[in-house]
Design an enzyme around this catalytic site. Structure first.
Site, PDB file in Angstrom:
ATOM      1  N   ARG A 237       0.840  -1.190   0.000  1.00  9.22           N
ATOM      2  CA  ARG A 237       0.000   0.000   0.000  1.00  9.22           C
ATOM      3  C   ARG A 237       0.879   1.244   0.000  1.00  9.22           C
ATOM      4  NH1 ARG A 237      -3.123  -3.162  -1.378  1.00  9.22           N
ATOM      5  NH2 ARG A 237      -5.256  -3.544  -0.664  1.00  9.22           N
ATOM      6  N   GLU A 266      -4.697   7.740  -4.169  1.00 14.27           N
ATOM      7  CA  GLU A 266      -5.060   7.040  -5.403  1.00 14.27           C
ATOM      8  C   GLU A 266      -6.458   7.423  -5.859  1.00 14.27           C
ATOM      9  OE1 GLU A 266      -4.394   2.838  -5.093  1.00 14.27           O
ATOM     10  OE2 GLU A 266      -2.239   3.084  -4.815  1.00 14.27           O
ATOM     11  N   HIS A 285      -1.469   0.522  -9.524  1.00 19.71           N
ATOM     12  CA  HIS A 285      -2.012  -0.423  -8.534  1.00 19.71           C
ATOM     13  C   HIS A 285      -2.672  -1.612  -9.236  1.00 19.71           C
ATOM     14  CE1 HIS A 285      -3.397  -0.510  -4.076  1.00 19.71           C
ATOM     15  NE2 HIS A 285      -3.068  -1.698  -4.510  1.00 19.71           N
TER      16      HIS A 285
END
Length: 321
Positions: A237, A266, A285
């Protein structure tokens, strides 16, 4: 089964969607990164029995959970539940499931791909050739054999990466205070001091969950401990790394490069300095959403939902706490 399931923040793979539809479930999907108010509105409109969480702009909280009035299960499309208030769900009596093990191999492969791409100087070589420059003297590739890979977080993904990296001759050390000793088999050496791991590694790859203890785990002090010229890889993360400190270390040349699949915010802003640096390799991601992993994650999330709504107990490894 006359039930409604909302997929918040994207669509399931067709295979997962079919699992639900064939069971008689009505499936409603939203766009990615919808905000908190949009979640509340759709919950009130459709009154779902369960939700599957993909990509949200805000953390799923108690108001959203209560908005539909009959939510019985929350399923994460993946394994990171930092976008769900698990404590609030527990207080409301709503179990939260994860798709444990469904995409771990893809994430480990992605981390290895980033390691190899940076170590072999491929982005810069590609750019030079595209600019009409054919100069072998500018190649700065490294051989990975004999290099020390430090893995932070030694669950399924970290262990899978260790096997891959070990097969090409890398020395592996790993830090994880929660993993049993039995996981550290073969040539992997357990390091109980994170600072020592960082100082000893040529490449550091992060595979820990985001918790209060791991938030900004890799901060300015710890980045300074890393070897000059080391590489940092993050497919965990974004919040695990202090982005400002990382940017400074890359700009100043303390770190040779960073491979990043996740970011503090994000989606990140287009003006994020990490995107302007020549020694970064970035992806949106996606480490855990290869076509293969997306199918596996979607099917597992769908099956977790069906089992939960049928009153079947889920295995402990699938339940978030």
């Amino acid at each position: 089964m006359n039930k409604t399931v909302i997929v918040l923040g994207g669509q399931l793979a067709p295979e997962g969607f079919s699992v639900l539809v064939e069971a008689g479930v009505t499936v409603v999907s939203t766009e990615p990164y919808i905000d908190r108010q949009a979640v509340i509105d759709i919950m009130k409109t459709h009154k779902p029995d369960a939700v599957i969480i993909r990509l949200l702009a805000d953390k799923l909280g108690p108001e959203e959970m209560k908005a539909g009035g009959q939510l019985r299960h929350i399923a994460k499309h993946g394994v990171g539940t930092n976008d769900i208030n698990v404590a609030a769900a527990t207080a409301l009596g709503i179990p939260v499931s994860m798709t444990t093990g469904s995409n771990g191999h893809s994430v480990a492969e992605h981390a290895l791909a980033m390691i190899m791409t940076l170590a072999k100087d491929l982005p810069r070589q590609d750019a030079l050739i595209r600019d009409g420059i054919w100069d072998k003297n500018q190649y700065q590739g490294r051989e990975l054999r004999g290099q020390t890979l430090g893995i932070v977080g030694f669950g399924f993904i970290g262990q899978t990466l260790a096997k891959m990296a070990g097969a090409i001759g890398m020395e592996i050390i790993a830090f994880d205070p929660h993993t049993p000793e039995s996981a550290f088999a073969g040539s992997v050496r357990r390091e109980t001091d994170l600072d020592k791991l960082l100082a000893s590694s040529d490449i550091v790859s992060l595979h820990c969950p985001l918790t209060p203890e791991t938030d900004k785990l890799i901060d300015a002090r710890r980045i300074a401990l890393m070897k000059s010229g080391a590489l940092l890889i993050n497919t965990a993360r974004g919040e695990v790394v202090d982005e400002g400190a990382l940017i400074r270390a890359l700009e100043e040349g303390h770190l040779a490069g960073a491979g990043l699949d996740s970011f503090e915010q994000e989606p990140p802003g287009a003006d994020n300095p990490l995107f302007q640096l020549p020694n970064t390799l970035v992806s949106p991601h996606v480490a855990g959403v290869t076509l293969d992993a997306k199918r596996a994650v979607s099917v597992m999330a769908a099956r977790n939902v069906l089992d939960a709504l049928d009153g079947k107990p889920l295995e402990a490894r699938f339940l978030a706490r």
